[in-house]
Design an enzyme around this catalytic site. Structure first.
Site, mmCIF file in Angstrom:
data_model
loop_
_atom_site.group_PDB
_atom_site.id
_atom_site.type_symbol
_atom_site.label_atom_id
_atom_site.label_comp_id
_atom_site.label_asym_id
_atom_site.label_seq_id
_atom_site.Cartn_x
_atom_site.Cartn_y
_atom_site.Cartn_z
ATOM 1 N N CYS A 9 -19.694 -5.532 2.686
ATOM 2 C CA CYS A 9 -18.970 -4.363 3.182
ATOM 3 C C CYS A 9 -17.638 -4.315 2.429
ATOM 4 C CB CYS A 9 -18.722 -4.507 4.681
ATOM 5 S SG CYS A 9 -17.751 -3.134 5.357
ATOM 6 N N CYS A 31 -19.381 2.417 8.076
ATOM 7 C CA CYS A 31 -18.709 1.773 9.199
ATOM 8 C C CYS A 31 -17.415 2.563 9.390
ATOM 9 C CB CYS A 31 -18.410 0.314 8.840
ATOM 10 S SG CYS A 31 -17.337 -0.515 10.025
ATOM 11 N N CYS A 81 0.512 4.479 7.009
ATOM 12 C CA CYS A 81 -0.119 4.279 8.332
ATOM 13 C C CYS A 81 0.838 3.510 9.250
ATOM 14 C CB CYS A 81 -1.434 3.530 8.164
ATOM 15 S SG CYS A 81 -2.479 4.263 6.888
ATOM 16 N N CYS A 127 0.259 -0.254 10.305
ATOM 17 C CA CYS A 127 -0.216 -1.243 9.329
ATOM 18 C C CYS A 127 0.880 -2.125 8.733
ATOM 19 C CB CYS A 127 -0.962 -0.534 8.206
ATOM 20 S SG CYS A 127 -1.800 -1.690 7.106
ATOM 21 N N CYS A 183 -16.793 -8.601 4.848
ATOM 22 C CA CYS A 183 -16.127 -7.309 4.718
ATOM 23 C C CYS A 183 -14.841 -7.520 3.919
ATOM 24 C CB CYS A 183 -15.820 -6.750 6.106
ATOM 25 S SG CYS A 183 -14.948 -5.180 6.012
ATOM 26 N N ARG A 205 -18.504 -2.155 17.355
ATOM 27 C CA ARG A 205 -17.843 -3.418 16.971
ATOM 28 C C ARG A 205 -16.546 -3.625 17.750
ATOM 29 N NH1 ARG A 205 -18.931 -6.217 12.524
ATOM 30 N NH2 ARG A 205 -20.176 -4.459 11.798
ATOM 31 N N CYS A 226 0.827 -1.213 0.000
ATOM 32 C CA CYS A 226 0.000 0.000 0.000
ATOM 33 C C CYS A 226 0.861 1.264 0.000
ATOM 34 C CB CYS A 226 -0.921 -0.002 1.212
ATOM 35 S SG CYS A 226 -2.063 1.394 1.226
HETATM 36 N N1 SAM Z 1 -6.707 0.566 3.013
HETATM 37 C C1 SAM Z 1 -8.000 0.777 3.514
HETATM 38 C C2 SAM Z 1 -8.061 1.887 4.540
HETATM 39 O O1 SAM Z 1 -7.072 2.210 5.134
HETATM 40 O O2 SAM Z 1 -9.162 2.392 4.747
HETATM 41 C C3 SAM Z 1 -8.648 -0.454 4.095
HETATM 42 C C4 SAM Z 1 -7.885 -1.449 4.922
HETATM 43 S S1 SAM Z 1 -7.228 -0.871 6.462
HETATM 44 C C5 SAM Z 1 -6.192 -2.204 6.887
HETATM 45 C C6 SAM Z 1 -8.598 -0.940 7.568
HETATM 46 C C7 SAM Z 1 -8.395 -0.530 8.998
HETATM 47 O O3 SAM Z 1 -7.796 -1.579 9.744
HETATM 48 C C8 SAM Z 1 -7.527 0.663 9.290
HETATM 49 O O4 SAM Z 1 -8.210 1.856 9.069
HETATM 50 C C9 SAM Z 1 -7.192 0.478 10.762
HETATM 51 O O5 SAM Z 1 -8.137 1.144 11.574
HETATM 52 C C10 SAM Z 1 -7.314 -1.042 10.959
HETATM 53 N N2 SAM Z 1 -5.987 -1.632 11.259
HETATM 54 C C11 SAM Z 1 -5.000 -1.866 10.374
HETATM 55 N N3 SAM Z 1 -3.913 -2.371 10.985
HETATM 56 C C12 SAM Z 1 -4.214 -2.464 12.307
HETATM 57 C C13 SAM Z 1 -3.505 -2.908 13.465
HETATM 58 N N4 SAM Z 1 -2.256 -3.332 13.381
HETATM 59 N N5 SAM Z 1 -4.123 -2.866 14.666
HETATM 60 C C14 SAM Z 1 -5.414 -2.427 14.747
HETATM 61 N N6 SAM Z 1 -6.130 -2.004 13.685
HETATM 62 C C15 SAM Z 1 -5.553 -2.004 12.482
HETATM 63 C C1 DTB Z 2 -11.604 -2.359 11.203
HETATM 64 O O1 DTB Z 2 -11.858 -1.345 11.881
HETATM 65 N N1 DTB Z 2 -10.774 -3.308 11.589
HETATM 66 C C2 DTB Z 2 -10.638 -4.333 10.557
HETATM 67 C C3 DTB Z 2 -11.620 -3.818 9.459
HETATM 68 N N2 DTB Z 2 -12.102 -2.595 10.006
HETATM 69 C C4 DTB Z 2 -11.167 -3.661 8.082
HETATM 70 C C5 DTB Z 2 -9.248 -4.577 10.148
HETATM 71 C C6 DTB Z 2 -8.329 -4.920 11.318
HETATM 72 C C7 DTB Z 2 -6.977 -5.216 10.795
HETATM 73 C C8 DTB Z 2 -6.030 -5.667 11.880
HETATM 74 C C9 DTB Z 2 -4.648 -5.879 11.425
HETATM 75 C C10 DTB Z 2 -4.451 -6.890 10.348
HETATM 76 O O2 DTB Z 2 -5.016 -8.023 10.409
HETATM 77 O O3 DTB Z 2 -3.698 -6.595 9.419
HETATM 78 FE FE1 SF4 Z 3 -2.858 1.127 3.350
HETATM 79 FE FE2 SF4 Z 3 -2.859 -0.132 5.702
HETATM 80 FE FE3 SF4 Z 3 -3.125 2.506 5.620
HETATM 81 FE FE4 SF4 Z 3 -5.144 0.933 4.720
HETATM 82 S S1 SF4 Z 3 -4.387 1.057 6.814
HETATM 83 S S2 SF4 Z 3 -4.334 2.768 3.753
HETATM 84 S S3 SF4 Z 3 -3.950 -0.763 3.875
HETATM 85 S S4 SF4 Z 3 -1.322 1.347 4.942
#
Ligand code: SAM
Ligand code: DTB
Ligand code: SF4
Length: 339
Positions: A132, A192, A61, A64, A101, A265, A57
């Site tokens: 979703c 959401c 973030c 992530c 989702c 949630r 990506c």
């Molecule tokens: N790329 C898209 C975005 O950022 O909206 C969708 C996928 S992103 C992984 C969805 C959400 O997962 C993020 O907004 C974040 O709140 C959550 N998330 C990602 N990594 C996480 C982590 N290590 N711990 C907790 N929540 C996480």
């Molecule tokens: C949300 O708030 N949490 C979910 C979903 N929406 C997309 C994702 C959590 C991701 C946790 C870290 C991972 O598995 O990479």
């Molecule tokens: Fe990309 Fe992860 Fe950020 Fe979503 S949360 S925009 S997948 S870096």
């Protein structure tokens, strides 16, 4: 104590902090009282996640595993085929999830991949599951096409307060997120949107995040509260075990009180919460979870474990009325055909 459960859109930060900071038992009582005015207290909605495009990506973030800027061991993958989504949807449905989702590690969807996403929405819907998506930022045309394809929910998290946001993400700003949420809501797709607790933000940032949601013209239909999953190779890897679970539960209870009709949630981070802590989250008004052995890239409790926990607590998984209707319609058609 105010347990009225009135729907309001004018919450102040002070009011939210007062709710969140009251004695724990009073907070739990207030949250449970509000919860019972709008929901069956012994029912939880379940969504299963599918990572339709993993890794690589462009966003930065800090939490992530999928950011190309973070040195995690995650393989960047091509976008999933529709057939594989169908297979995973069938497993999710068989296990009792009501919503699929589908998440993609994109800053925003590109032209080439978007038709396949629309196809995924249509096929998953046809299987009788709610749909979703979480794909990053959207433009007007994409929102329109998603609505036409029948998308039920769009996930787009604000993650934290506007003030703390630049400490976590620098490749986009808060307003970008708010704009996409607004477009999605205007198009009549349910929103959401939630956040992450445990990234080094302060108590007031958590209250401010809840204030942002609770003062929206329409509260999000679903607010995921994630407990940070600290991932090796990300700038937040060192945040392991830094969040007190009572603080996490306080955020859930406060979300329930200020957004009485919203599905709150209990999301990422359940692997580090005991069954007892999760039971307190349900008592605080959490009434949906991510269900299935995997989140996007990290582990989630096994479905069998969740089923056992629900049995111990007398919690029912919400039934999918649409799936039942689709099944009975199909049965009707079969009878007509064979008559
Ligand atoms: N790329 C898209 C975005 O950022 O909206 C969708 C996928 S992103 C992984 C969805 C959400 O997962 C993020 O907004 C974040 O709140 C959550 N998330 C990602 N990594 C996480 C982590 N290590 N711990 C907790 N929540 C996480
Ligand atoms: C949300 O708030 N949490 C979910 C979903 N929406 C997309 C994702 C959590 C991701 C946790 C870290 C991972 O598995 O990479
Ligand atoms: Fe990309 Fe992860 Fe950020 Fe979503 S949360 S925009 S997948 S870096």
């Amino acid at each position: 104590m105010n347990t009225s459960g009135q729907i309001r859109h004018n919450w102040t930060l002070e009011e939210i902090r007062t709710i969140m900071d009251q004695p724990f038992n009073d907070l739990m009582f207030q949250a449970q009282s509000v919860h019972r005015q709008y929901f069956n207290p012994n029912e939880v909605q379940t969504s299963t996640l599918v990572n339709i495009k993993s890794g690589g990506c462009a966003e930065d973030c800090a939490y992530c595993s999928q950011s190309a800027r973070n040195q995690t061991n995650l393989e960047k993958e091509q976008m999933m085929e529709v057939q594989e989504v169908i297979e995973q949807a069938l497993v999710a449905k068989e296990r009792g999830a009501t919503r699929l989702c589908m998440g993609a590690a994109w800053r925003n969807p590109n032209k080439k991949d978007f038709p396949r996403v629309l196809e995924m929405v249509k096929v998953v819907k046809a299987l009788g599951l709610e749909t979703c998506l979480t794909l990053g930022m959207l433009n007007d045309e994409q929102v329109k096409q998603l609505k036409e394809a029948g998308l039920d929910y769009y996930n787009h998290n604000l993650d934290t307060s506007e003030a703390f946001y630049p400490k976590i993400i620098t490749t986009r700003n808060y307003q970008d997120r708010l704009d996409t949420i607004d477009k999605v809501q205007q198009a009549g797709i349910s929103v959401c949107s939630g956040g992450i607790i445990g990234m080094g933000e302060q108590h007031k940032d958590r209250a401010e995040l809840l204030r942002t949601f609770a003062t929206m013209r329409m509260h999000p239909n679903s607010v995921p509260i994630n407990l940070l999953v600290p991932i090796e190779g990300t700038p937040l890897a060192h945040m392991k075990g830094k969040t007190d679970s009572f603080e996490f539960i306080r955020v859930i209870a406060t979300a329930r009180i200020v957004m009485p009709q919203t599905y709150v949630r209990l999301s990422a981070g359940r692997m580090s919460l005991s069954d007892e802590a999760q039971a307190l989250c349900f008592m605080a008004g959490a009434n949906s979870i991510f269900y299935g052995d995997k989140l996007l890239t990290t582990d989630n409790p096994e479905s069998d474990h969740d089923v056992q926990l629900f049995a111990k607590l007398g919690i029912q998984m919400q039934q999918n009325i649409k799936a039942e209707m689709a099944a009975s319609k199909m049965a009707e058609q079969m009878t007509e055909l064979t008559a």
